[in-house]
Every structure is written in C-alpha cells, then in structure tokens.
Design a protein around this motif. Structure first.
Motif, PDB file in Angstrom:
ATOM      1  N   VAL A   1       0.833  -1.203   0.000  1.00  0.00           N
ATOM      2  CA  VAL A   1       0.000   0.000   0.000  1.00  0.00           C
ATOM      3  C   VAL A   1       0.868   1.253   0.000  1.00  0.00           C
ATOM      4  CG1 VAL A   1      -1.705   1.331   1.308  1.00  0.00           C
ATOM      5  CG2 VAL A   1      -1.962  -1.133   1.078  1.00  0.00           C
ATOM      6  N   SER A   2       1.885   1.274   0.876  1.00  0.00           N
ATOM      7  CA  SER A   2       2.729   2.468   0.931  1.00  0.00           C
ATOM      8  C   SER A   2       3.530   2.657  -0.351  1.00  0.00           C
ATOM      9  CB  SER A   2       3.663   2.393   2.136  1.00  0.00           C
ATOM     10  OG  SER A   2       4.455   1.223   2.096  1.00  0.00           O
ATOM     11  N   ALA A   3       3.897   1.547  -1.029  1.00  0.00           N
ATOM     12  CA  ALA A   3       4.649   1.660  -2.273  1.00  0.00           C
ATOM     13  C   ALA A   3       3.801   2.212  -3.414  1.00  0.00           C
ATOM     14  CB  ALA A   3       5.236   0.304  -2.662  1.00  0.00           C
TER      15      ALA A   3
ATOM     16  N   ASN B   1      10.806  10.612  -0.195  1.00  0.00           N
ATOM     17  CA  ASN B   1      11.515  10.712   1.075  1.00  0.00           C
ATOM     18  C   ASN B   1      10.922   9.793   2.132  1.00  0.00           C
ATOM     19  OD1 ASN B   1      13.328  11.702   3.006  1.00  0.00           O
ATOM     20  ND2 ASN B   1      11.931  13.321   3.625  1.00  0.00           N
ATOM     21  N   MET B   2       9.613   9.829   2.301  1.00  0.00           N
ATOM     22  CA  MET B   2       8.985   9.179   3.438  1.00  0.00           C
ATOM     23  C   MET B   2       8.631   7.714   3.217  1.00  0.00           C
ATOM     24  SD  MET B   2       8.716  10.533   6.347  1.00  0.00           S
ATOM     25  CE  MET B   2      10.403  11.108   6.088  1.00  0.00           C
TER      26      MET B   2
ATOM     27  N   ILE C   1       8.914   2.119   5.103  1.00  0.00           N
ATOM     28  CA  ILE C   1       9.107   0.684   4.867  1.00  0.00           C
ATOM     29  C   ILE C   1      10.324   0.177   5.632  1.00  0.00           C
ATOM     30  CG2 ILE C   1       9.571  -1.078   3.123  1.00  0.00           C
ATOM     31  CD1 ILE C   1       8.044   0.626   1.117  1.00  0.00           C
ATOM     32  N   ALA C   2      11.430   0.930   5.624  1.00  0.00           N
ATOM     33  CA  ALA C   2      12.654   0.510   6.316  1.00  0.00           C
ATOM     34  C   ALA C   2      12.412   0.310   7.802  1.00  0.00           C
ATOM     35  CB  ALA C   2      13.756   1.541   6.106  1.00  0.00           C
ATOM     36  N   GLU C   3      11.585   1.172   8.403  1.00  0.00           N
ATOM     37  CA  GLU C   3      11.364   1.109   9.841  1.00  0.00           C
ATOM     38  C   GLU C   3      10.300   0.092  10.234  1.00  0.00           C
ATOM     39  OE1 GLU C   3      12.837   5.615  10.984  1.00  0.00           O
ATOM     40  OE2 GLU C   3      10.719   5.095  11.264  1.00  0.00           O
ATOM     41  N   VAL C   4       9.554  -0.415   9.269  1.00  0.00           N
ATOM     42  CA  VAL C   4       8.517  -1.407   9.543  1.00  0.00           C
ATOM     43  C   VAL C   4       8.991  -2.817   9.202  1.00  0.00           C
ATOM     44  CG1 VAL C   4       6.271  -2.221   8.735  1.00  0.00           C
ATOM     45  CG2 VAL C   4       6.554   0.168   9.357  1.00  0.00           C
TER      46      VAL C   4
ATOM     47  N   GLY D   1      15.292  -5.497   2.286  1.00  0.00           N
ATOM     48  CA  GLY D   1      15.748  -5.101   0.966  1.00  0.00           C
ATOM     49  C   GLY D   1      14.686  -5.268  -0.100  1.00  0.00           C
ATOM     50  N   ARG D   2      14.057  -6.458  -0.133  1.00  0.00           N
ATOM     51  CA  ARG D   2      13.076  -6.706  -1.197  1.00  0.00           C
ATOM     52  C   ARG D   2      11.823  -5.843  -1.009  1.00  0.00           C
ATOM     53  NH1 ARG D   2      11.945 -12.835   0.812  1.00  0.00           N
ATOM     54  NH2 ARG D   2      14.152 -12.559   1.284  1.00  0.00           N
ATOM     55  N   LEU D   3      11.457  -5.561   0.241  1.00  0.00           N
ATOM     56  CA  LEU D   3      10.279  -4.721   0.459  1.00  0.00           C
ATOM     57  C   LEU D   3      10.555  -3.266   0.089  1.00  0.00           C
ATOM     58  CD1 LEU D   3       8.742  -6.074   3.788  1.00  0.00           C
ATOM     59  CD2 LEU D   3       8.199  -6.691   1.436  1.00  0.00           C
ATOM     60  N   MET D   4      11.767  -2.793   0.396  1.00  0.00           N
ATOM     61  CA  MET D   4      12.096  -1.416   0.042  1.00  0.00           C
ATOM     62  C   MET D   4      12.274  -1.244  -1.457  1.00  0.00           C
ATOM     63  SD  MET D   4      14.586  -0.209   3.129  1.00  0.00           S
ATOM     64  CE  MET D   4      14.735   1.429   2.431  1.00  0.00           C
TER      65      MET D   4
END
Length: 467
Positions: free
Chosen positions: A27-29, A130-131, A136-139, A146-149
């Motif tokens: 969703v965030s992506a 930016n956000m 994603i990195a913090e979740v 890596g794959r999620l980011m």
C-alpha cells in the motif's frame, strides 16, 4: 553488542512473514507508483504539449523541471514534519496533495497554471520519495527489508511504464490532459490504504509509546519472535543518540553515512537515467524516428524499467547492495557509450536498431545497478536520531541533481550534440563505480541498529560492517 541487539540480528528469514508486512509495503509503495507516473508522463505528453502551448526548448525544460523544484521542497518539508507527526501521517498527506496536483494539471488553461500544478505535484513526489522508503525501512524485518524497500523502486518503474502506455494511448492534441488526470486514481487508493496501516514502531518508541510499538511489531513479525528484544534494541539506540539540534548532521561520526547516502543520491541522476526517461521520445522524434516509433520505444523503456525493478529487488537481497552496483554499473556505462557512438553513425535502419538496443540495455543495467539501491541505502545507513532530516537531505540531493539534468539535457544536446551528451553520462557511470568501490558498504540482512553501531565504532564504516 548487547543481548537485545544479538537477538535482533539473528532473527531468521522464516518464509512465514505475516501478510500484514506485505500489505504495509504494497500500500505504501503506491507512493512509488505515483512518483513514477507523474515524473514519467511528461515524456509522452511533451510531444503534444509543446505544440498546444507553443513551447520552445527552454519552455519544455521548465515544464519538465518545475516538478523537481517542488520535489526538493517536499523532500525537506516531509523530513521535518515526519519527526513531529509520524511517517504514516505524512504519506497520507502526500496522497492528498498528489490528487490536487493531478487535477490542477489536467484542467490547466495555460502554461502558467500547468507550471503551478506541476510544482504542487512536485511537493508530493518529494514527500513520497523521502517518506515511503523510510516508512518501509522502519517497519520491515531485517531479513526481507531489501526486497520490500526495492518494491518502492519497482512501483516507480511500473508507474513510468503506465505513463508511457498512456502517452501512446492518448496521443494527440489535448490528450495530455487525460494523461495528467489519471493520477487521481492511485492517489485516492494510497490515501485510503494509509488510513488502515500502523505507524512506524521506531517513531513510536522515540515518542515514548513503546506499548503501541510492541503491539505493532507483534502484527509485523512471525509468531514466536521476541519483539520485546527488538523494542529494547530500538530503545537502546534511541537513548544513545545525541539530542536533535540544527548541528546534528555536522557531527563527525555521521560523515561516512552522509557521504554514502549523498554520493549515491547524486550519481543516481548524474549517470543519466532521467535524461532518457524525460526526453527519450523527444530525442528520438527529433532524430528522425517519428512520433509513433518514439512513443513505442518509450513503452519499451518503461518495460525495461519494470524488468530492472524486479531483477533489482531479487539482487539486492540475493547478492547484496554493493555487489549489485559493482556488477551492473560498468555495463550501464558501456551501454551509454555505445549509444553515443550510435548517434555518430549515418541515419539508417541499422543505426536505429543500435540506438534502441543501447537504450534498452542502459535502462536495464542502470535500473538494476543504481535505481534499485538509491532509495534503499539512505534509510538503511542513516541513524535513527537524524534519519528524518538526513534522508530529506539525501532526497533533496536526488532531486537537485535530477533538476540539473532536466534543465540541461536538451540544451546540452543543442550545444555538444547527442553523442557528446551521452559520452558525458557514460563518464559519470565510470566515476560512480569508483565511488562505490571506495565508499559504499554492504548492508544486506543487517538490522538498522547494527548498522548504526558500526557507524559509531572507530574506523571505517565499510570495514566495520564487513567484519
């Protein structure tokens, strides 16, 4: 290393991550999809926009680049606001601004209004770039971070492919209005989706809300994983961080991380990717390919970006961030050099095929070797206490150099020719390889807290992480 940090570092990639982890990333992506669509749609729209509004080469560069000015502002503002209001809320605001800017561009009656609307779109593009990676990195769990980011970068590529397809489908006078307006749909989806997602557990711990962070992590980690240990590791790093002040980014121990984040950000643009993304149809059309062939080639470029995004998502976790760059960036430079040579050849069918093949090879290799890493390395390597403003600075660097490329690409072609311009970008690829060899560490499968400890330890960051 503390016991909590050791437990965190050994959290396994079980293959049974809760579905909620992937829902958060997906969703965030969507912010990445909007980012890609709104930066890519101008390439197809420009062929007809310049005729409808009677734009010169300089006018075209302004319409293209004003979104980047907004992105620079949005990157700085989002980093500051995220520390106060949280990562999730800022991404939600970004979605609303996306929708407003897209509608404004679609109904713009003149050049001035279009420029203003694209400036608003830039605010949201900068905020998203930016956000979303920070969120994603913090979740994400370290083993699949890596794959999620890189999903963010893949969604950027998908957005650009959709933009090229829309440029072809809605080709013709006035069709650019539909192209701009379609961005409202994914913006609305992102806004609705973000209302259902949790806040970053690391931000929650910083705000003294460890109980809420604990509940969030239990939804984001496999059953049986000790989230209390992860909370303890976050709290340990947070407490050891210096108080936030205007001079925090100047602290000597931060310099290696800033050098890597800002260097990768700069080279992500200096290697020439957005000169191709923004202007490929215009360059090819002016070189005698014809508008239809130029737009179809643009669709191929979009497809290569998607292939590169998928391949990069696998590569950064399978072989590492650093090795991915060192494997593919030399090939990116070679492809750009071949493109420069191709434009020295006489116009012919064979020359056209060499140009198209070199374009596709460049997009593929640069997309894997650089674009799959640029939004990943900054949020990973920058410490928690300055992650918001430092990531903003890295994002500002991306957009600043992107702006440089956008406002000089056509002018450079007019001054030194297509070959000279592409040879310059090829040289930038070579310099980037040298920078990676000397400065960029490997961060694959390392908890963010371990990376920060390596940064604070005496000696080279790259050697500390390698050890």
């Amino acid at each position: 290393m503390s016991e909590a940090a050791t437990i965190t570092a050994k959290t396994p990639d079980t293959g049974r991550w809760p579905a909620h982890v992937y829902a958060v990333a997906a969703v965030s992506a969507l912010g990445g999809l909007l980012f890609g669509y709104d930066t890519g749609i101008i390439s197809g729209a420009l062929l007809y926009l310049r005729e409808d509004l009677h734009l010169s080469s300089r006018g075209q560069e302004i319409v293209v680049s004003v979104i980047l000015v907004g992105a620079m502002i949005g990157a700085v503002a989002s980093g500051r606001l995220a520390g106060r209001h949280g990562r999730r809320r800022i991404v939600l605001w970004v979605a609303v601004i996306f929708a407003v800017g897209a509608l404004g561009a679609a109904v713009a009656p003149n050049t001035g209004t279009l420029i203003a609307a694209r400036l608003v779109l830039g605010l949201s593009v900068g905020g998203a770039s930016n956000m979303v990676p920070v969120y994603i990195a913090e979740v994400a769990p370290p083993a699949i971070r890596g794959r999620l980011m890189v999903l963010f970068q893949l969604m950027v590529a998908i957005g650009q492919l959709i933009a090229y397809l829309c440029g072809w489908l809605f080709a013709g006078s006035g069709g650019w209005r539909v192209m701009f307006g379609l961005a409202v749909i994914p913006a609305a989806a992102l806004a609705v989706g973000m209302t259902k997602l949790p806040e970053s557990p690391r931000w929650l711990v910083e705000q003294g809300r460890a109980d809420v962070a604990h509940a969030v992590l239990r939804r984001l980690r496999p059953q049986g994983v000790d989230v209390t240990a992860e909370i303890a590791g976050i709290r340990e790093v947070s407490k050891s961080a210096p108080p936030r002040d205007s001079r925090a980014l100047l602290r000597p121990w931060l310099r290696p991380a800033l050098a890597v984040a800002l260097g990768v950000a700069a080279f992500s643009q200096l290697t020439g990717i957005n000169a191709i993304v923004y202007y490929a149809p215009t360059i090819l059309s002016d070189a005698g390919f014809g508008k239809s062939a130029a737009l179809v080639t643009g669709i191929g470029i979009g497809a290569m970006l998607v292939v590169a995004g998928i391949t990069g998502a696998v590569a950064v976790d399978a072989i590492g961030r650093r090795r991915t760059m060192l494997c593919f960036l030399p090939l990116s430079g070679l492809a750009m050099a071949v493109l420069g040579v191709a434009f020295l050849l006489d116009d012919s069918a064979a020359q056209h095929w060499i140009v198209i093949t070199a374009l596709f090879a460049y997009i593929l290799c640069n997309g894997i070797g650089m674009q799959s890493v640029v939004w990943l390395i900054g949020p990973e390597i920058l410490p928690l206490s300055v992650r918001g403003p430092a990531t903003s600075l890295a994002t500002l660097t991306v957009w600043g150099f992107d702006l440089l490329i956008a406002v000089t690409a056509l002018s450079a072609i007019n001054s030194v020719g297509r070959s000279g311009t592409f040879f310059l970008y090829a040289a930038m690829n070579v310099l980037c390889v040298v920078f990676v060899v000397l400065k960029v560490p490997e961060t694959r499968n390392r908890p963010l807290e371990d990376i920060e400890r390596a940064l604070r330890a005496p000696g080279s960051l790259r050697r500390n992480l390698a050890a």
